[in-house]
Design a protein around this motif. Structure first.
Motif, PDB file in Angstrom:
ATOM      1  N   ASN A  51       0.814  -1.217   0.000  1.00 52.87           N
ATOM      2  CA  ASN A  51       0.000   0.000   0.000  1.00 52.87           C
ATOM      3  C   ASN A  51       0.845   1.264   0.000  1.00 52.87           C
ATOM      4  N   VAL A  52       1.975   1.236   0.700  1.00 49.99           N
ATOM      5  CA  VAL A  52       2.823   2.416   0.851  1.00 49.99           C
ATOM      6  C   VAL A  52       4.222   2.077   0.347  1.00 49.99           C
ATOM      7  N   THR A  53       4.801   2.978  -0.425  1.00 52.30           N
ATOM      8  CA  THR A  53       6.153   2.786  -0.922  1.00 52.30           C
ATOM      9  C   THR A  53       7.121   2.650   0.252  1.00 52.30           C
ATOM     10  N   ALA A  54       8.046   1.723   0.130  1.00 50.28           N
ATOM     11  CA  ALA A  54       9.006   1.437   1.202  1.00 50.28           C
ATOM     12  C   ALA A  54      10.426   1.571   0.663  1.00 50.28           C
ATOM     13  N   VAL A  55      11.293   2.187   1.466  1.00 53.66           N
ATOM     14  CA  VAL A  55      12.687   2.436   1.099  1.00 53.66           C
ATOM     15  C   VAL A  55      13.582   1.767   2.131  1.00 53.66           C
ATOM     16  N   SER A  56      14.671   1.169   1.664  1.00 50.87           N
ATOM     17  CA  SER A  56      15.568   0.439   2.558  1.00 50.87           C
ATOM     18  C   SER A  56      16.168   1.345   3.626  1.00 50.87           C
ATOM     19  N   SER A  57      16.405   0.747   4.782  1.00 53.63           N
ATOM     20  CA  SER A  57      17.059   1.452   5.891  1.00 53.63           C
ATOM     21  C   SER A  57      18.393   2.024   5.462  1.00 53.63           C
ATOM     22  N   GLN A  58      19.115   1.283   4.643  1.00 49.42           N
ATOM     23  CA  GLN A  58      20.446   1.700   4.196  1.00 49.42           C
ATOM     24  C   GLN A  58      20.386   3.021   3.437  1.00 49.42           C
ATOM     25  N   ILE A  59      19.430   3.170   2.530  1.00 49.05           N
ATOM     26  CA  ILE A  59      19.318   4.412   1.764  1.00 49.05           C
ATOM     27  C   ILE A  59      18.900   5.559   2.672  1.00 49.05           C
ATOM     28  N   LEU A  60      17.923   5.328   3.545  1.00 48.58           N
ATOM     29  CA  LEU A  60      17.475   6.377   4.452  1.00 48.58           C
ATOM     30  C   LEU A  60      18.626   6.839   5.347  1.00 48.58           C
ATOM     31  N   HIS A  61      19.431   5.899   5.822  1.00 49.11           N
ATOM     32  CA  HIS A  61      20.596   6.233   6.648  1.00 49.11           C
ATOM     33  C   HIS A  61      21.623   7.025   5.833  1.00 49.11           C
ATOM     34  N   GLN A  62      21.850   6.595   4.595  1.00 45.18           N
ATOM     35  CA  GLN A  62      22.811   7.275   3.723  1.00 45.18           C
ATOM     36  C   GLN A  62      22.409   8.734   3.484  1.00 45.18           C
ATOM     37  N   LEU A  63      21.105   8.988   3.356  1.00 47.18           N
ATOM     38  CA  LEU A  63      20.620  10.352   3.152  1.00 47.18           C
ATOM     39  C   LEU A  63      20.681  11.181   4.429  1.00 47.18           C
ATOM     40  N   GLY A  64      20.689  10.515   5.578  1.00 44.95           N
ATOM     41  CA  GLY A  64      20.692  11.220   6.854  1.00 44.95           C
ATOM     42  C   GLY A  64      19.340  11.806   7.219  1.00 44.95           C
ATOM     43  N   THR A  65      18.287  11.298   6.604  1.00 43.15           N
ATOM     44  CA  THR A  65      16.947  11.804   6.889  1.00 43.15           C
ATOM     45  C   THR A  65      16.438  11.230   8.211  1.00 43.15           C
ATOM     46  N   LEU A  66      15.621  12.010   8.897  1.00 44.44           N
ATOM     47  CA  LEU A  66      15.090  11.594  10.191  1.00 44.44           C
ATOM     48  C   LEU A  66      13.646  11.156  10.056  1.00 44.44           C
ATOM     49  N   PRO A  67      13.201  10.209  10.884  1.00 41.21           N
ATOM     50  CA  PRO A  67      11.804   9.779  10.803  1.00 41.21           C
ATOM     51  C   PRO A  67      10.854  10.919  11.159  1.00 41.21           C
ATOM     52  N   VAL A  68       9.690  10.917  10.502  1.00 39.91           N
ATOM     53  CA  VAL A  68       8.658  11.913  10.799  1.00 39.91           C
ATOM     54  C   VAL A  68       7.523  11.294  11.607  1.00 39.91           C
ATOM     55  N   GLY A  69       7.632   9.996  11.888  1.00 37.50           N
ATOM     56  CA  GLY A  69       6.605   9.320  12.667  1.00 37.50           C
ATOM     57  C   GLY A  69       6.781   7.824  12.631  1.00 37.50           C
ATOM     58  N   ARG A  70       5.746   7.163  13.125  1.00 42.23           N
ATOM     59  CA  ARG A  70       5.729   5.699  13.139  1.00 42.23           C
ATOM     60  C   ARG A  70       4.422   5.243  12.520  1.00 42.23           C
ATOM     61  N   GLY A  71       4.450   4.049  11.977  1.00 38.29           N
ATOM     62  CA  GLY A  71       3.259   3.467  11.387  1.00 38.29           C
ATOM     63  C   GLY A  71       3.325   1.965  11.538  1.00 38.29           C
TER      64      GLY A  71
END
Length: 146
Positions: A51-71
């Motif tokens: 239902n929702v697009t998912a991106v690997s932890s590795q890429i999110l970590h590489q970008l240095g982006t922070l979570p905006v919430g939980r689901g």
């Protein structure tokens, strides 16, 4: 309407994607004269069961982006709590210029916590419902147009 036609392969319907920081975060960093992490080229799979697009932890970590919430998300093994992030997202055609099929300056995605052997991104129905997706099984091709 830009479109991309590709062969189906043993992993499914693969596409090239570019994941970056969302446009709001990039603007804030630019105003603060802070460095902006470059976007990441990744392998995505179209997944009509997601239902929702998912991106690997590795890429999110590489970008240095922070979570905006939980689901939460439902898997074959049951419900799983996940972190939610805001990113920029593009499906590209690396064989043409300009090669963007889908461009979203801000897209809310879930973290893909389990590494997949063949993809870094699962493209879900949140994006696919905005597109035309044609699977031509007999020819072994699929087309996505947005």
């Amino acid at each position: 309407m830009p479109q991309l036609t590709r062969p189906v392969d043993p992993t499914g319907m693969p596409v090239s994607v570019v994941i970056g920081l969302d446009s709001s975060t990039m603007s804030e960093l630019q105003v603060a004269r802070q460095p902006i992490q470059p976007p990441v080229l990744a392998r995505g799979l179209i997944d009509t069961a997601t239902n929702v697009t998912a991106v690997s932890s590795q890429i999110l970590h590489q970008l240095g982006t922070l979570p905006v919430g939980r689901g939460s998300t439902q898997t074959a093994g049951g419900g799983v709590e996940v972190r939610v992030f805001k990113v920029s997202f593009s499906i590209i055609d690396p064989t043409t210029s300009p090669g963007s099929i889908v461009v979203r300056p801000e897209l809310v995605v879930q973290e893909l916590t389990t590494p997949l052997p063949d993809a870094d991104v699962l493209i879900g129905m949140d994006l696919l419902l905005e597109c035309l997706l044609v699977l031509n099984g007999p020819s072994g091709l699929f087309t996505v147009a947005c």
